[in-house]
Design a protein around this motif. Structure first.
Motif, PDB file in Angstrom:
ATOM      1  N   PRO A  72      58.555  13.570 -17.330  1.00 57.26           N
ATOM      2  CA  PRO A  72      57.161  14.736 -16.801  1.00 57.26           C
ATOM      3  C   PRO A  72      57.012  14.060 -15.350  1.00 57.26           C
ATOM      4  N   LEU A  73      56.693  12.551 -15.383  1.00 59.54           N
ATOM      5  CA  LEU A  73      56.562  12.112 -14.234  1.00 59.54           C
ATOM      6  C   LEU A  73      57.302  13.007 -12.560  1.00 59.54           C
ATOM      7  N   ARG A  74      58.442  12.377 -12.910  1.00 61.59           N
ATOM      8  CA  ARG A  74      59.045  12.515 -12.781  1.00 61.59           C
ATOM      9  C   ARG A  74      59.662  14.444 -11.653  1.00 61.59           C
ATOM     10  N   HIS A  75      59.244  15.582 -12.349  1.00 59.63           N
ATOM     11  CA  HIS A  75      58.597  16.518 -11.840  1.00 59.63           C
ATOM     12  C   HIS A  75      57.246  16.453 -11.343  1.00 59.63           C
ATOM     13  N   TRP A  76      56.283  15.653 -11.550  1.00 58.46           N
ATOM     14  CA  TRP A  76      54.825  15.612 -10.642  1.00 58.46           C
ATOM     15  C   TRP A  76      54.842  15.839  -9.691  1.00 58.46           C
ATOM     16  N   PRO A  77      54.250  17.174  -9.211  1.00 54.51           N
ATOM     17  CA  PRO A  77      53.573  17.058  -8.051  1.00 54.51           C
ATOM     18  C   PRO A  77      52.726  16.086  -7.469  1.00 54.51           C
ATOM     19  N   LYS A  78      51.889  15.520  -7.887  1.00 51.99           N
ATOM     20  CA  LYS A  78      50.723  14.779  -7.116  1.00 51.99           C
ATOM     21  C   LYS A  78      51.262  13.226  -6.590  1.00 51.99           C
ATOM     22  N   MET A  79      52.593  12.768  -7.048  1.00 54.10           N
ATOM     23  CA  MET A  79      52.573  11.808  -6.703  1.00 54.10           C
ATOM     24  C   MET A  79      54.392  11.248  -6.524  1.00 54.10           C
ATOM     25  N   ARG A  80      54.712  10.916  -5.353  1.00 57.63           N
ATOM     26  CA  ARG A  80      56.519  10.590  -5.630  1.00 57.63           C
ATOM     27  C   ARG A  80      56.359   8.822  -6.911  1.00 57.63           C
ATOM     28  N   PHE A  81      57.410   9.551  -7.266  1.00 57.55           N
ATOM     29  CA  PHE A  81      57.681   8.866  -8.602  1.00 57.55           C
ATOM     30  C   PHE A  81      59.204   8.073  -8.040  1.00 57.55           C
ATOM     31  N   VAL A  82      59.114   6.956  -8.470  1.00 56.34           N
ATOM     32  CA  VAL A  82      60.590   5.444  -7.894  1.00 56.34           C
ATOM     33  C   VAL A  82      61.073   4.895  -9.110  1.00 56.34           C
ATOM     34  N   ALA A  83      61.503   5.896  -9.261  1.00 51.79           N
ATOM     35  CA  ALA A  83      62.750   5.570 -11.300  1.00 51.79           C
ATOM     36  C   ALA A  83      63.349   3.952 -11.013  1.00 51.79           C
ATOM     37  N   VAL A  84      63.354   3.327 -11.956  1.00 51.23           N
ATOM     38  CA  VAL A  84      64.190   2.143 -11.480  1.00 51.23           C
ATOM     39  C   VAL A  84      66.133   2.391 -11.957  1.00 51.23           C
ATOM     40  N   ASP A  85      66.083   3.429 -12.703  1.00 49.23           N
ATOM     41  CA  ASP A  85      67.015   3.976 -13.425  1.00 49.23           C
ATOM     42  C   ASP A  85      67.922   4.066 -11.199  1.00 49.23           C
TER      43      ASP A  85
END
Length: 211
Positions: A72-85
């Motif tokens: 859900p965070l990867r597609h959350w529009p409020k913040m840019r999500f930086v994924a470790v993978d």
């Protein structure tokens, strides 16, 4: 926190440090809900809402296993999500690493997340035998989570070294934030890639772009 602050201070010099908002979760609650992904996803999303309200605009989950519940965070529009993978894949691909062995919590390593992301970047992935992963879990949750590098961890690392050497391993990813503690006490004779500094640098780079 320490890695992010130190890295930013080294980059800018003087008394500079990273401007951070932190939200810590009760690991006992998260662990108890491990077989209920929706509950953990809800916890992470609420934590993200809290951070956004505090003024944060770039988001990171400082746990490799936590990323299994980050969809859900990867597609959350409020913040840019930086994924470790994704950060790891970009880091290894930029250095032309062809294959890595992944070490970490069994739940993380048998999940397709890291494998799919790395393979999409042209990087082959391998993991130790299942019996080895189960013993590594015992060491992580029985000792390393408490900040201890005891007999169990040392014994598991002896077995890991022998198994990986027999398979011709060269590049090994520490895909668990507790493993560097063990490596500091009991080094492994491979080229090690620690996800903590890789993720931190990606988070700081994203924050600079967002500034």
């Amino acid at each position: 926190y320490e890695r992010l602050t130190r890295s930013e201070g080294e980059r800018r010099g003087g008394l500079a440090s990273a401007d951070l908002a932190l939200r810590s979760l009760d690991f006992a609650r998260v662990f108890a809900a491990a077989d209920e992904p929706a509950r953990i996803e809800a916890m992470l999303l609420q934590a993200a809402e809290d951070l956004h309200a505090a003024g944060a605009r770039v988001l990171g989950v400082c746990s490799n296993t936590g990323h299994l519940f980050s969809e859900p965070l990867r597609h959350w529009p409020k913040m840019r999500f930086v994924a470790v993978d994704r950060a790891l894949a970009a880091h290894l691909a930029a250095r032309a690493v062809p294959e890595v062995w992944l070490l970490g919590v069994r739940r993380t390593l048998v999940h397709p997340l890291f494998h799919d992301t790395l393979r999409a970047a042209g990087i082959r992935t391998r993991i130790p035998a299942d019996a080895t992963l189960r013993r590594l879990d015992e060491a992580i949750f029985g000792e390393l989570e408490r900040g201890e590098v005891g007999p169990l961890t040392l014994s598991v690392f002896d077995s890991l070294e022998a198994e990986l050497q027999s398979q011709g391993a060269r590049d090994v990813v520490l895909a668990c934030t507790e493993l560097p503690l063990a490596v500091a006490r009991r080094p492994l004779p491979f080229r090690l890639w620690d996800t903590v500094p890789v993720h931190c640098e990606a988070l700081l780079a994203a924050a600079r772009e967002d500034a």
